[in-house]
Structure formats: C-alpha cells, structure tokens
Design a protein around this motif. Structure first.
Motif, PDB file in Angstrom:
ATOM      1  N   VAL A 117       5.110   5.079  10.166  1.00 26.09           N
ATOM      2  CA  VAL A 117       5.559   4.383   8.951  1.00 26.09           C
ATOM      3  C   VAL A 117       4.361   4.001   8.091  1.00 26.09           C
ATOM      4  N   ARG A 118       3.316   3.492   8.698  1.00 27.11           N
ATOM      5  CA  ARG A 118       2.109   3.120   7.944  1.00 27.11           C
ATOM      6  C   ARG A 118       1.497   4.333   7.248  1.00 27.11           C
ATOM      7  N   THR A 119       1.435   5.442   7.959  1.00 26.09           N
ATOM      8  CA  THR A 119       0.884   6.670   7.379  1.00 26.09           C
ATOM      9  C   THR A 119       1.698   7.106   6.175  1.00 26.09           C
ATOM     10  N   ALA A 120       3.021   7.087   6.307  1.00 29.41           N
ATOM     11  CA  ALA A 120       3.894   7.471   5.193  1.00 29.41           C
ATOM     12  C   ALA A 120       3.735   6.519   4.013  1.00 29.41           C
ATOM     13  N   ASN A 121       3.628   5.226   4.294  1.00 28.24           N
ATOM     14  CA  ASN A 121       3.476   4.236   3.225  1.00 28.24           C
ATOM     15  C   ASN A 121       2.154   4.389   2.472  1.00 28.24           C
ATOM     16  N   GLN A 122       1.159   4.970   3.114  1.00 25.67           N
ATOM     17  CA  GLN A 122      -0.128   5.195   2.465  1.00 25.67           C
ATOM     18  C   GLN A 122      -0.180   6.545   1.758  1.00 25.67           C
ATOM     19  N   GLY A 123       0.939   7.263   1.772  1.00 20.45           N
ATOM     20  CA  GLY A 123       0.986   8.542   1.077  1.00 20.45           C
ATOM     21  C   GLY A 123       0.312   9.675   1.824  1.00 20.45           C
ATOM     22  N   GLU A 124       0.074   9.487   3.103  1.00 22.21           N
ATOM     23  CA  GLU A 124      -0.547  10.527   3.916  1.00 22.21           C
ATOM     24  C   GLU A 124       0.503  11.121   4.837  1.00 22.21           C
ATOM     25  N   ARG A 125       0.114  12.183   5.556  1.00 20.47           N
ATOM     26  CA  ARG A 125       1.037  12.747   6.532  1.00 20.47           C
ATOM     27  C   ARG A 125       0.349  12.856   7.875  1.00 20.47           C
ATOM     28  N   LEU A 126       1.159  12.885   8.900  1.00 20.23           N
ATOM     29  CA  LEU A 126       0.627  13.032  10.254  1.00 20.23           C
ATOM     30  C   LEU A 126       0.130  14.449  10.449  1.00 20.23           C
TER      31      LEU A 126
ATOM     32  N   THR B   8       0.838  -1.196   0.000  1.00 23.59           N
ATOM     33  CA  THR B   8       0.000   0.000   0.000  1.00 23.59           C
ATOM     34  C   THR B   8       0.875   1.249   0.000  1.00 23.59           C
ATOM     35  N   ARG B   9       2.146   1.086  -0.311  1.00 25.04           N
ATOM     36  CA  ARG B   9       3.083   2.195  -0.281  1.00 25.04           C
ATOM     37  C   ARG B   9       2.854   3.117  -1.468  1.00 25.04           C
ATOM     38  N   THR B  10       2.745   4.406  -1.185  1.00 23.21           N
ATOM     39  CA  THR B  10       2.542   5.408  -2.225  1.00 23.21           C
ATOM     40  C   THR B  10       3.785   6.293  -2.277  1.00 23.21           C
ATOM     41  N   PRO B  11       4.684   6.051  -3.240  1.00 24.46           N
ATOM     42  CA  PRO B  11       5.903   6.848  -3.295  1.00 24.46           C
ATOM     43  C   PRO B  11       5.641   8.242  -3.853  1.00 24.46           C
ATOM     44  N   GLY B  12       6.559   9.148  -3.533  1.00 19.21           N
ATOM     45  CA  GLY B  12       6.506  10.465  -4.149  1.00 19.21           C
ATOM     46  C   GLY B  12       5.677  11.509  -3.434  1.00 19.21           C
ATOM     47  N   THR B  13       5.009  11.170  -2.353  1.00 22.22           N
ATOM     48  CA  THR B  13       4.252  12.159  -1.612  1.00 22.22           C
ATOM     49  C   THR B  13       5.237  13.079  -0.893  1.00 22.22           C
ATOM     50  N   PRO B  14       5.066  14.404  -1.009  1.00 20.51           N
ATOM     51  CA  PRO B  14       6.013  15.315  -0.352  1.00 20.51           C
ATOM     52  C   PRO B  14       6.097  15.051   1.147  1.00 20.51           C
ATOM     53  N   GLY B  15       7.306  14.836   1.618  1.00 18.76           N
ATOM     54  CA  GLY B  15       7.531  14.597   3.030  1.00 18.76           C
ATOM     55  C   GLY B  15       7.386  13.157   3.467  1.00 18.76           C
ATOM     56  N   SER B  16       6.940  12.257   2.583  1.00 13.88           N
ATOM     57  CA  SER B  16       6.705  10.878   3.025  1.00 13.88           C
ATOM     58  C   SER B  16       8.001  10.156   3.373  1.00 13.88           C
ATOM     59  N   ALA B  17       9.079  10.423   2.668  1.00 15.80           N
ATOM     60  CA  ALA B  17      10.352   9.771   2.994  1.00 15.80           C
ATOM     61  C   ALA B  17      10.853  10.228   4.360  1.00 15.80           C
ATOM     62  N   LEU B  18      10.700  11.520   4.661  1.00 15.37           N
ATOM     63  CA  LEU B  18      11.113  12.029   5.970  1.00 15.37           C
ATOM     64  C   LEU B  18      10.233  11.456   7.069  1.00 15.37           C
TER      65      LEU B  18
ATOM     66  N   ALA C 240       9.127  17.055   7.466  1.00 12.48           N
ATOM     67  CA  ALA C 240       8.182  16.436   6.529  1.00 12.48           C
ATOM     68  C   ALA C 240       6.926  17.281   6.408  1.00 12.48           C
ATOM     69  N   ASP C 241       6.448  17.796   7.527  1.00 11.26           N
ATOM     70  CA  ASP C 241       5.259  18.639   7.506  1.00 11.26           C
ATOM     71  C   ASP C 241       5.523  19.933   6.733  1.00 11.26           C
ATOM     72  N   VAL C 242       6.670  20.554   6.986  1.00  9.17           N
ATOM     73  CA  VAL C 242       7.019  21.790   6.268  1.00  9.17           C
ATOM     74  C   VAL C 242       7.113  21.522   4.772  1.00  9.17           C
ATOM     75  N   ARG C 243       7.766  20.421   4.399  1.00  8.38           N
ATOM     76  CA  ARG C 243       7.904  20.076   2.975  1.00  8.38           C
ATOM     77  C   ARG C 243       6.532  19.839   2.339  1.00  8.38           C
ATOM     78  N   ALA C 244       5.664  19.123   3.017  1.00  7.88           N
ATOM     79  CA  ALA C 244       4.334  18.843   2.468  1.00  7.88           C
ATOM     80  C   ALA C 244       3.513  20.124   2.339  1.00  7.88           C
ATOM     81  N   ARG C 245       3.622  21.008   3.309  1.00 10.57           N
ATOM     82  CA  ARG C 245       2.887  22.279   3.245  1.00 10.57           C
ATOM     83  C   ARG C 245       3.387  23.152   2.101  1.00 10.57           C
TER      84      ARG C 245
END
Length: 145
Positions: free
Chosen positions: A79-88, A5-15, A126-131
């Motif tokens: 980790v699960r949240t990041a793998n789903q392409g979401e952010r905390l 269920t990993r969604t790569p490329g979401t801003p901040g997901s790697a962090l 990660a939050d700053v990058r996603a924003r």
C-alpha cells in the motif's frame, strides 16, 4: 498536519493498492479466525520442552509461527509503495502467485489460500498494466477522464 504522499494516476497503482489492502485483511482475518486455546501452554514452555501435542504445534504454525505477520507487513509495504506512485518489483506478484498456486494445489481449492490468489493476481495485473503503459502499448482498459 501530515501531508499525503499519495501519487494518483500511476499505471497499476490502484491495483497494487487493492492487492495490498486485501493482504492486510487476509492477515487480520487469519489471526482472528485461527486463534486457538494453546497460548497459556506455549507461554508456559510446552513448545520449548517438547511436551506440546500435535494440535498445539499445528496451531503454533497457523498463528505466531505462520505467515500472517509477514503477509501483513507485505500488505502495508505494498500500500505504501502504491501511495508513493511506485510499483513493486515484477517478481513479487509472480512469486506470490506461484507460491499460493502451489499451496492451493496441495491443499485444494477449499483452503484459505484460494482467497490469497486475488491479491497475487492484482499485483501481477498491476505490473502488466504498468509495463504496457511504460512501453507505449495500449492498456487493456483506460479510465475515462
């Protein structure tokens, strides 16, 4: 066969993922290196009957009564949240950073809390990058493709 269920490329997901993995490692290391000889006495009831020594009580709060299990669960959820392409939510990283910063202030930089600053800073970054990505502002570092 299980599908990812990993969604790569979401801003901040790697962090976010890196922060979660570090939280898991910190929790495991904490349990391994703070293991004390008090388990038989705890199981015999010394904590319930009030006969535990100060050392025994301190080890209890460092082990089963401490935050290692909660940090492990938060790391797994992160980790699960990041793998789903979401952010905390934004408050998770900032609250961790404030709590850990306060503990470092109280205990000093030689405490184990200093290591926990790394995943907290990764979650904030990660939050700053996603924003920035969602607002259309240029991110500090864009990966080459």
């Amino acid at each position: 066969m299980r599908t990812s269920t990993r969604t790569p490329g979401t801003p901040g997901s790697a962090l976010t993922r890196a922060g979660g993995i570090l939280m898991i490692l910190i929790a495991v290391v904490h349990v391994v290196f703070t293991n004390g000889p008090h388990w038989p006495d705890w199981l015999a009831g010394e904590l319930r009957d009030g006969s535990a020594s100060a050392d025994s009580v301190a080890f209890f709060w460092a082990q089963p009564g401490g935050f290692a299990a909660v940090v492990l669960l938060l790391g797994l959820l992160t980790v699960r949240t990041a793998n789903q392409g979401e952010r905390l939510p934004t408050y998770v990283g900032w609250t961790m950073l404030a709590w850990i910063g306060f503990c470092v202030f109280l205990l000093g930089p030689a405490s184990g809390f200093t290591f926990a600053l790394v995943p907290a800073v990764l979650l904030v970054a990660a939050d700053v990058r996603a924003r920035r990505a969602s607002s259309g502002a240029p991110a500090a570092v864009q990966p080459r493709r």
